[in-house]
Write a protein that holds these residues in place. Structure first.
Motif, PDB file in Angstrom:
ATOM      1  N   VAL A  53     -30.626  12.017  -6.467  1.00  0.00           N
ATOM      2  CA  VAL A  53     -31.423  11.315  -5.447  1.00  0.00           C
ATOM      3  C   VAL A  53     -30.820   9.951  -5.108  1.00  0.00           C
ATOM      4  O   VAL A  53     -31.252   9.296  -4.162  1.00  0.00           O
ATOM      5  CB  VAL A  53     -32.893  11.110  -5.880  1.00  0.00           C
ATOM      6  N   TYR A  54     -29.836   9.533  -5.886  1.00  0.00           N
ATOM      7  CA  TYR A  54     -29.277   8.189  -5.736  1.00  0.00           C
ATOM      8  C   TYR A  54     -27.768   8.329  -5.749  1.00  0.00           C
ATOM      9  O   TYR A  54     -27.238   9.411  -5.498  1.00  0.00           O
ATOM     10  CB  TYR A  54     -29.831   7.358  -6.920  1.00  0.00           C
ATOM     11  N   THR A  55     -27.059   7.228  -6.048  1.00  0.00           N
ATOM     12  CA  THR A  55     -25.604   7.325  -6.031  1.00  0.00           C
ATOM     13  C   THR A  55     -25.107   8.281  -7.106  1.00  0.00           C
ATOM     14  O   THR A  55     -25.664   8.276  -8.200  1.00  0.00           O
ATOM     15  CB  THR A  55     -24.965   5.932  -6.201  1.00  0.00           C
ATOM     16  N   PRO A  56     -24.139   9.161  -6.869  1.00  0.00           N
ATOM     17  CA  PRO A  56     -23.312   9.240  -5.675  1.00  0.00           C
ATOM     18  C   PRO A  56     -23.847  10.123  -4.544  1.00  0.00           C
ATOM     19  O   PRO A  56     -23.458   9.945  -3.402  1.00  0.00           O
ATOM     20  CB  PRO A  56     -22.010   9.841  -6.204  1.00  0.00           C
ATOM     21  N   GLU A  75     -25.089  -0.847   8.196  1.00  0.00           N
ATOM     22  CA  GLU A  75     -23.714  -1.234   8.543  1.00  0.00           C
ATOM     23  C   GLU A  75     -22.741  -1.130   7.362  1.00  0.00           C
ATOM     24  O   GLU A  75     -21.536  -1.006   7.547  1.00  0.00           O
ATOM     25  CB  GLU A  75     -23.675  -2.668   9.118  1.00  0.00           C
ATOM     26  N   ARG A  76     -23.280  -1.185   6.138  1.00  0.00           N
ATOM     27  CA  ARG A  76     -22.378  -1.082   4.976  1.00  0.00           C
ATOM     28  C   ARG A  76     -23.091  -0.269   3.899  1.00  0.00           C
ATOM     29  O   ARG A  76     -23.611  -0.804   2.939  1.00  0.00           O
ATOM     30  CB  ARG A  76     -22.033  -2.497   4.469  1.00  0.00           C
ATOM     31  N   ILE A  77     -23.106   1.030   4.107  1.00  0.00           N
ATOM     32  CA  ILE A  77     -23.839   1.904   3.185  1.00  0.00           C
ATOM     33  C   ILE A  77     -22.957   2.174   1.964  1.00  0.00           C
ATOM     34  O   ILE A  77     -21.883   2.765   2.082  1.00  0.00           O
ATOM     35  CB  ILE A  77     -24.236   3.217   3.895  1.00  0.00           C
ATOM     36  N   PHE A  88     -33.576  -6.394   1.259  1.00  0.00           N
ATOM     37  CA  PHE A  88     -32.469  -6.109   2.178  1.00  0.00           C
ATOM     38  C   PHE A  88     -31.442  -5.261   1.444  1.00  0.00           C
ATOM     39  O   PHE A  88     -31.056  -5.597   0.324  1.00  0.00           O
ATOM     40  CB  PHE A  88     -31.787  -7.403   2.626  1.00  0.00           C
ATOM     41  N   GLU A  89     -30.979  -4.225   2.085  1.00  0.00           N
ATOM     42  CA  GLU A  89     -30.083  -3.296   1.408  1.00  0.00           C
ATOM     43  C   GLU A  89     -28.953  -2.876   2.337  1.00  0.00           C
ATOM     44  O   GLU A  89     -29.202  -2.478   3.477  1.00  0.00           O
ATOM     45  CB  GLU A  89     -30.904  -2.062   0.993  1.00  0.00           C
ATOM     46  N   ASP A  90     -27.753  -2.967   1.840  1.00  0.00           N
ATOM     47  CA  ASP A  90     -26.569  -2.421   2.508  1.00  0.00           C
ATOM     48  C   ASP A  90     -26.366  -2.944   3.937  1.00  0.00           C
ATOM     49  O   ASP A  90     -26.001  -2.186   4.843  1.00  0.00           O
ATOM     50  CB  ASP A  90     -26.584  -0.882   2.435  1.00  0.00           C
ATOM     51  N   ASP A 114     -30.530  -6.857  -2.499  1.00  0.00           N
ATOM     52  CA  ASP A 114     -30.207  -6.125  -3.718  1.00  0.00           C
ATOM     53  C   ASP A 114     -28.707  -6.119  -4.013  1.00  0.00           C
ATOM     54  O   ASP A 114     -28.286  -6.147  -5.159  1.00  0.00           O
ATOM     55  CB  ASP A 114     -30.712  -4.691  -3.561  1.00  0.00           C
ATOM     56  N   ASP A 115     -27.908  -6.073  -2.974  1.00  0.00           N
ATOM     57  CA  ASP A 115     -26.459  -6.001  -3.175  1.00  0.00           C
ATOM     58  C   ASP A 115     -25.888  -7.335  -3.642  1.00  0.00           C
ATOM     59  O   ASP A 115     -24.854  -7.376  -4.287  1.00  0.00           O
ATOM     60  CB  ASP A 115     -25.780  -5.550  -1.881  1.00  0.00           C
ATOM     61  N   ILE A 116     -26.568  -8.415  -3.298  1.00  0.00           N
ATOM     62  CA  ILE A 116     -26.124  -9.734  -3.767  1.00  0.00           C
ATOM     63  C   ILE A 116     -26.812 -10.040  -5.098  1.00  0.00           C
ATOM     64  O   ILE A 116     -26.169 -10.261  -6.117  1.00  0.00           O
ATOM     65  CB  ILE A 116     -26.472 -10.835  -2.741  1.00  0.00           C
ATOM     66  N   SER A 124     -18.033  -0.376  -7.666  1.00  0.00           N
ATOM     67  CA  SER A 124     -18.244   0.133  -6.304  1.00  0.00           C
ATOM     68  C   SER A 124     -18.776   1.564  -6.297  1.00  0.00           C
ATOM     69  O   SER A 124     -18.463   2.367  -7.168  1.00  0.00           O
ATOM     70  CB  SER A 124     -16.955   0.017  -5.495  1.00  0.00           C
ATOM     71  N   ASN A 125     -19.571   1.829  -5.287  1.00  0.00           N
ATOM     72  CA  ASN A 125     -20.260   3.114  -5.139  1.00  0.00           C
ATOM     73  C   ASN A 125     -19.894   3.778  -3.817  1.00  0.00           C
ATOM     74  O   ASN A 125     -19.521   3.076  -2.889  1.00  0.00           O
ATOM     75  CB  ASN A 125     -21.783   2.881  -5.150  1.00  0.00           C
ATOM     76  N   PRO A 126     -20.058   5.105  -3.684  1.00  0.00           N
ATOM     77  CA  PRO A 126     -20.339   6.047  -4.763  1.00  0.00           C
ATOM     78  C   PRO A 126     -19.099   6.278  -5.632  1.00  0.00           C
ATOM     79  O   PRO A 126     -18.150   5.510  -5.528  1.00  0.00           O
ATOM     80  CB  PRO A 126     -20.750   7.311  -4.001  1.00  0.00           C
ATOM     81  N   SER A 182     -23.629   0.295 -14.632  1.00  0.00           N
ATOM     82  CA  SER A 182     -24.064  -1.036 -14.197  1.00  0.00           C
ATOM     83  C   SER A 182     -24.530  -0.939 -12.754  1.00  0.00           C
ATOM     84  O   SER A 182     -23.802  -1.249 -11.830  1.00  0.00           O
ATOM     85  CB  SER A 182     -22.899  -2.019 -14.310  1.00  0.00           C
ATOM     86  N   ASN A 183     -25.736  -0.471 -12.594  1.00  0.00           N
ATOM     87  CA  ASN A 183     -26.260  -0.266 -11.242  1.00  0.00           C
ATOM     88  C   ASN A 183     -27.551  -1.051 -11.086  1.00  0.00           C
ATOM     89  O   ASN A 183     -28.351  -1.139 -12.027  1.00  0.00           O
ATOM     90  CB  ASN A 183     -26.515   1.232 -11.006  1.00  0.00           C
ATOM     91  N   ASN A 184     -27.743  -1.596  -9.881  1.00  0.00           N
ATOM     92  CA  ASN A 184     -28.933  -2.425  -9.669  1.00  0.00           C
ATOM     93  C   ASN A 184     -30.251  -1.657  -9.848  1.00  0.00           C
ATOM     94  O   ASN A 184     -31.315  -2.262  -9.896  1.00  0.00           O
ATOM     95  CB  ASN A 184     -28.878  -3.182  -8.335  1.00  0.00           C
ATOM     96  N   ALA A 185     -30.163  -0.347 -10.013  1.00  0.00           N
ATOM     97  CA  ALA A 185     -31.382   0.432 -10.298  1.00  0.00           C
ATOM     98  C   ALA A 185     -32.033  -0.002 -11.610  1.00  0.00           C
ATOM     99  O   ALA A 185     -33.203   0.281 -11.844  1.00  0.00           O
ATOM    100  CB  ALA A 185     -31.062   1.922 -10.356  1.00  0.00           C
TER     101      ALA A 185
HETATM  102  O1  LIG Z   1     -27.050   1.913  -4.306  1.00  0.00           O
HETATM  103  C1  LIG Z   1     -26.377   1.688  -5.319  1.00  0.00           C
HETATM  104  O2  LIG Z   1     -26.001   2.550  -6.103  1.00  0.00           O
HETATM  105  C2  LIG Z   1     -26.034   0.270  -5.639  1.00  0.00           C
HETATM  106  C3  LIG Z   1     -25.987  -0.507  -4.410  1.00  0.00           C
HETATM  107  O3  LIG Z   1     -26.929  -1.150  -4.026  1.00  0.00           O
HETATM  108  C4  LIG Z   1     -24.800  -0.383  -3.570  1.00  0.00           C
HETATM  109  O4  LIG Z   1     -23.768   0.107  -4.031  1.00  0.00           O
HETATM  110  O5  LIG Z   1     -24.902  -0.759  -2.404  1.00  0.00           O
END
Ligand SMILES: O=C([O-])CC(=O)C(=O)O
Ligand SMILES: [Mg+2]
Length: 627
Positions: A174-177, A227-229, A317-319, A341-343, A482-484, A526-529
């Protein structure tokens, strides 16, 4: 209103267990169905009906006039919301209340379900097992994603039960990757819409759009402009998968109840040519709006949400792309309860990882030298939080602390000589040094103890650079964030192989344990989750009105403190994800305590035992009995 509808009002008063809100948006709405029967002439529910809602959902003192009817002036438009008891096929199609084959005999009678379900009764646990068997039978991660998101559309509690009981297995789905691939193909796999889409077409009427969302008591919004997923770049409105996924984790990992969560995708166009050519693209087919047009849309959105949901609405704010991410955070952190979240979330989790890693490698924060590959939101966010904590714990100035952290961007090492041409968020890290054109020469020149990848580009930790790092560190710390997975700076296997098993390794997306010469290594994630669900819960339970950086510091310290000696023995610098709900409760309690200490909390009086309070607020996905 006739006597029958008055009687219906009476039933609402007595039954809140299966209540739901329905939105009669059509102008000529004049009937609702109740227990399978049509009821004519019901136009508007009296506001006092709302007093009978489950008030525990108004955690931290939400507003009572949730429909805005009491406060509306005569000129203001109100939406004629009404509610009905769901039954029959409508109940089965309502994911909030549907239990499928877990409806018992009595419920099947009471709620007009006879014949609409096969005769067998399954417990929720057996349903969970069945769903897992199904998901495991799919080979492709994207098929698993589609299957589990489909469950969310059918049966919300079962979805969360499956997820909560199987976090480690299903988080990568459901999340990265996998969510990254889902966003890339979001148009193709699109079924029922999730979340709220706000495009340039809605300019000037965003508040009306918010009113279309069926929940009135929203407390957490995750918003992206796509813009930056992850490290995948501009995916336009298809970035919606990210807010949907992150809010799924707010519920599953943090314990925020689903109805309080609102995923939002803001569509200002896309600069991704591939999406223009994709016939199934679901967003606006135009170049991204920029400048005033962009700023105005975001501003309208930010004020509409505050207008609609009050001061305590948390906006994550995300991505967003770098240029907007820093700007929006700086602009709205003074007036809204926001974080990026990304910062900030990524920074807190990385700081926690560093604090735990130091217990393995020895030394303290101030003894370290850090090199970051990637100087965007994550890189500079992490650097600044580490500098803040170093300055605080070593009692040195923030400027002194920053000198221990070095950034490498696409032009090479960030140095003083490049100051004028640097984007502002890198300038604090432009230290005096000879130019170094790439990572390898930087590692050789600076001899860092900790290497952190936030480049958004896969494979950029080269064998040579890692071997150089390992040549002057007994236990090099390597975080490939970095993800995914495809964008991870190196794989876990590469890191352990190239350092002959000596490194402390963590990555943003998960890697399986690696066995080399009979020894098994366990990479950390090491994920912000690890941070945002607890951060959100802490804000909600304390009724925080602003997010202060100290709340992230405390979240990082709490997370690091939950790493035990046993975890460290296995090389793990994060606690196991299967404990995440407990971890989130601890983070929430400490974040809330900080909010109270800083005078930012509005839920008064302050609960005596914040941890117990946080745990008591966590959503449970178990089915509730219906009458
Ligand atoms: O979503 C994630 O796995 C972590 C995150 O915020 C990103 O990489 O943009
Ligand atoms: Mg992100």
């Amino acid at each position: 209103m006739n006597s029958f509808s008055r009687a219906v009002r009476g039933i609402w008063v007595h039954d809140s267990s299966v209540e739901r809100v329905i939105a009669p948006q059509v102008a000529n709405f004049s009937s609702i169905s109740f227990s399978g029967k049509k009821i004519e002439g019901v136009q508007q529910v009296q506001p006092d009906v709302m007093a009978n809602r489950d008030m525990s959902s108004l955690i931290g003192g939400g507003v009572r006039d949730v429909f805005g009817e009491d406060s509306a002036t005569e000129e203001q438009i109100i939406t004629p919301w009404t509610r009905a008891v769901a039954s029959g096929v409508e109940l089965l199609r309502d994911p909030r209340y549907n239990k499928g084959t877990a409806f018992n005999e009595k419920e099947r009678d009471t709620h007009y379900l006879r014949g609409l379900l096969p005769p067998a009764y399954l417990t929720q646990d057996l349903q969970v097992k069945r769903i897992l068997d199904n998901i495991r039978s799919y080979e492709e991660p994207l098929q698993k994603y589609i299957a589990i998101m489909d469950l969310l559309e059918r049966n919300e509690r079962l979805f969360y039960k499956v997820l909560i009981d199987n976090i480690e297995e299903l988080l990568p789905v459901v999340y990265t990757p996998t969510v990254g691939e889902a966003c890339q193909k979001y148009g193709l796999i699109f079924q029922r819409p999730h979340g709220l889409y706000i495009s340039l077409k809605e300019r000037g009427r965003i508040q009306d759009v918010l009113k279309n969302w069926p929940e009135k008591n929203v407390r957490v919004i995750v918003v992206t402009d796509g813009e930056r997923i992850l490290g995948l770049g501009d995916l336009g409105v298809q970035g919606m998968g990210i807010p949907v996924g992150k809010l799924g984790l707010y519920v599953a990992l943090g314990g925020i109840r689903p109805s309080l969560c609102l995923p939002v995708a803001i569509d200002v166009g896309t600069n991704n040519q591939k999406l223009f050519e994709d016939p199934y693209y679901i967003g606006l087919r135009q170049k991204r709006a920029t400048g005033q047009e962009y700023d105005d849309l975001i501003h309208e959105f930010m004020f509409a949400v505050k207008q609609e949901y009050g001061e305590k609405i948390l906006v994550q704010f995300e991505d967003f792309a770098n240029h907007n991410a820093f700007k929006l955070l700086a602009k709205y952190r003074e007036t809204h309860l926001v974080f990026n979240d990304d910062i900030q979330g990524t920074a807190a989790v990385a700081l926690a990882g560093v604090l735990a890693a130091l217990r393995l490698t020895g030394g303290n924060l101030a003894d370290q030298r850090y090199v970051f590959l990637g100087a965007g939101e994550a890189g500079t966010g992490i650097a600044e939080l580490i500098a803040t904590e170093t300055s605080r714990t070593a009692k040195i100035s923030i400027e002194e602390a920053r000198k221990k952290l070095w950034l490498v961007d696409s032009q090479g090492l960030v140095t003083k000589s490049r100051f004028e041409s640097l984007q502002h968020f890198k300038q604090n890290y432009a230290h005096e040094h000879e130019p170094c054109e790439d990572l390898l020469s930087t590692v050789k020149a600076l001899k860092p103890t900790i290497l952190i990848g936030t480049s958004g580009k896969g494979g950029t930790f080269t064998k040579e650079a890692i071997e150089a790092l390992a040549s002057f560190n007994e236990k090099p710390v390597i975080f490939a964030l970095s993800n995914p997975t495809s964008q991870s700076e190196c794989t876990a296997e590469q890191a352990y192989t190239w350092t002959k098993g000596r490194c402390v390794f963590a990555s943003g997306s998960p890697f399986n344990p690696v066995t080399i010469d009979g020894k098994t290594y366990y990479p950390g994630q090491s994920n912000n989750a690890y941070i945002f669900p607890g951060m959100g819960l802490g804000c909600v339970i304390s009724g925080a009105i602003r997010v202060h950086d100290d709340m992230f510091l405390v979240a990082a310290e709490t997370l690091a403190s939950l790493v035990t000696k046993e975890h460290l023995k296995e090389g793990l610098v994060f606690p196991p994800l299967q404990d995440i709900r407990k971890i989130s409760a601890h983070i929430a309690a400490d974040v809330a305590a900080k909010a109270y200490d800083l005078g930012l909390a509005t839920r008064l009086p302050r609960p005596a035992d914040l941890l117990a309070y946080a745990e008591s607020c966590q959503y449970s996905p178990l089915y509730r009995p219906f009458r």
